[in-house]
Scaffold this active site. Sequence first.
Site, PDB file in Angstrom:
ATOM      1  N   ASN A  21     -36.127   0.672  88.719  1.00 30.26           N
ATOM      2  CA  ASN A  21     -35.429   1.511  89.707  1.00 30.26           C
ATOM      3  C   ASN A  21     -36.378   1.917  90.835  1.00 30.26           C
ATOM      4  O   ASN A  21     -35.980   1.921  92.005  1.00 30.26           O
ATOM      5  CB  ASN A  21     -34.851   2.757  89.026  1.00 30.26           C
ATOM      6  CG  ASN A  21     -33.523   2.464  88.366  1.00 30.26           C
ATOM      7  OD1 ASN A  21     -32.521   2.236  89.036  1.00 30.26           O
ATOM      8  ND2 ASN A  21     -33.519   2.440  87.040  1.00 30.26           N
ATOM      9  N   ASN A 114     -32.574  12.603  89.478  1.00 35.94           N
ATOM     10  CA  ASN A 114     -32.801  11.737  88.312  1.00 35.94           C
ATOM     11  C   ASN A 114     -31.707  10.683  88.233  1.00 35.94           C
ATOM     12  O   ASN A 114     -30.602  10.883  88.737  1.00 35.94           O
ATOM     13  CB  ASN A 114     -32.752  12.595  87.037  1.00 35.94           C
ATOM     14  CG  ASN A 114     -33.010  11.793  85.777  1.00 35.94           C
ATOM     15  OD1 ASN A 114     -33.909  10.950  85.733  1.00 35.94           O
ATOM     16  ND2 ASN A 114     -32.216  12.027  84.743  1.00 35.94           N
ATOM     17  N   HIS A 116     -29.682   8.522  85.176  1.00 35.66           N
ATOM     18  CA  HIS A 116     -29.483   8.479  83.730  1.00 35.66           C
ATOM     19  C   HIS A 116     -28.508   7.345  83.421  1.00 35.66           C
ATOM     20  O   HIS A 116     -27.498   7.189  84.118  1.00 35.66           O
ATOM     21  CB  HIS A 116     -28.938   9.818  83.228  1.00 35.66           C
ATOM     22  CG  HIS A 116     -28.753   9.848  81.750  1.00 35.66           C
ATOM     23  ND1 HIS A 116     -29.824   9.904  80.875  1.00 35.66           N
ATOM     24  CD2 HIS A 116     -27.640   9.773  80.981  1.00 35.66           C
ATOM     25  CE1 HIS A 116     -29.369   9.894  79.633  1.00 35.66           C
ATOM     26  NE2 HIS A 116     -28.046   9.805  79.667  1.00 35.66           N
TER      27      HIS A 116
HETATM   28  C1  GAR Z   1     -33.204   3.321  83.319  1.00 36.00           C
HETATM   29  O1  GAR Z   1     -32.102   2.755  82.637  1.00 36.00           O
HETATM   30  C2  GAR Z   1     -32.949   4.796  83.567  1.00 36.00           C
HETATM   31  O2  GAR Z   1     -31.615   5.099  83.859  1.00 36.00           O
HETATM   32  C3  GAR Z   1     -33.360   5.377  82.244  1.00 36.00           C
HETATM   33  O3  GAR Z   1     -34.510   4.675  81.867  1.00 36.00           O
HETATM   34  C4  GAR Z   1     -34.433   3.354  82.413  1.00 36.00           C
HETATM   35  C5  GAR Z   1     -35.702   3.116  83.199  1.00 36.00           C
HETATM   36  O4  GAR Z   1     -35.760   1.808  83.670  1.00 36.00           O
HETATM   37  N1  GAR Z   1     -33.593   6.796  82.335  1.00 36.00           N
HETATM   38  C6  GAR Z   1     -33.306   7.659  81.369  1.00 36.00           C
HETATM   39  O5  GAR Z   1     -32.885   7.328  80.281  1.00 36.00           O
HETATM   40  C7  GAR Z   1     -33.560   9.126  81.709  1.00 36.00           C
HETATM   41  N2  GAR Z   1     -32.853   9.991  80.825  1.00 36.00           N
HETATM   42  P1  GAR Z   1     -36.782   1.437  84.823  1.00 36.00           P
HETATM   43  O6  GAR Z   1     -38.142   1.995  84.391  1.00 36.00           O
HETATM   44  O7  GAR Z   1     -36.789  -0.064  84.833  1.00 36.00           O
HETATM   45  O8  GAR Z   1     -36.292   2.047  86.103  1.00 36.00           O
END
Ligand code: GAR
Length: 220
Positions: A21, A114, A116
């Site tokens: 992200n 954030n 999620h």
């Molecule tokens: C993503 O799916 C994000 O939505 C989630 O962790 C992943 C990170 O992926 N976040 C959470 O669960 C927060 N509660 P990334 O490091 O490839 O962006």
Amino acid sequence: MPATTFLPRRFVILISGLGSNMQAIVRACQQNACPADVLAVISSRADAAGLAWVQGQGIATRVVAHTNFSSRETFDAALAAEIDQFEPDYVLLAGFMRVLTPEFVQHYSGRLVNIHPSLLPAFPGLHTHAQALAKGVQAHGCTVHFVTPLLDHGPIIAQGVVPVKEDDKPETLARRVLSVEHVVYPQVASWLAQGRVHLMQDQRVQVDGAPSRLFISEHE
Ligand code: GAR
């Protein structure tokens, strides 16, 4: 009359892992889809895969390893000290897997965002894709929201919807949710950078004076 110069908004992004992200937001800024500067990416883990990528983009990186701190309060204070050196307009949590103290959240009130991987308020916490499959929901997705002291909670800025398939496994669903995350979060970042996001008194969010449009996954 002197010409008004538009100063790009300043972002600091916090990660703990892959950082896909974060990469999507950085790319949007580099390609002028989002009028902001990502000044720094800060990780809670030294081995976060996203750090190597961002170093190659000429963006400052910092590690504030939670394992070096004996309490949430001291970790959050050290994290805030690093963040504040960059004087960001917004702090974007992008897969930042730490529970933050109320003091930290308050310090960045209205500036802490954030993503999620669920349609909040459904399925806060971990293993959201497995939770969604276990409940038999037909629509799952992601939420970008302002952060409050409650975990995975706060005024919703935008959501992306992914239809659930009968034969989905947590991994297949996670892949489709992540790809819609990469659309929704850079778009929200761009709205924030353009000053188009407003937190109303009733704690609902408007973008250009109305609820944001719903993002629907293009993947079948
Ligand atoms: C993503 O799916 C994000 O939505 C989630 O962790 C992943 C990170 O992926 N976040 C959470 O669960 C927060 N509660 P990334 O490091 O490839 O962006």
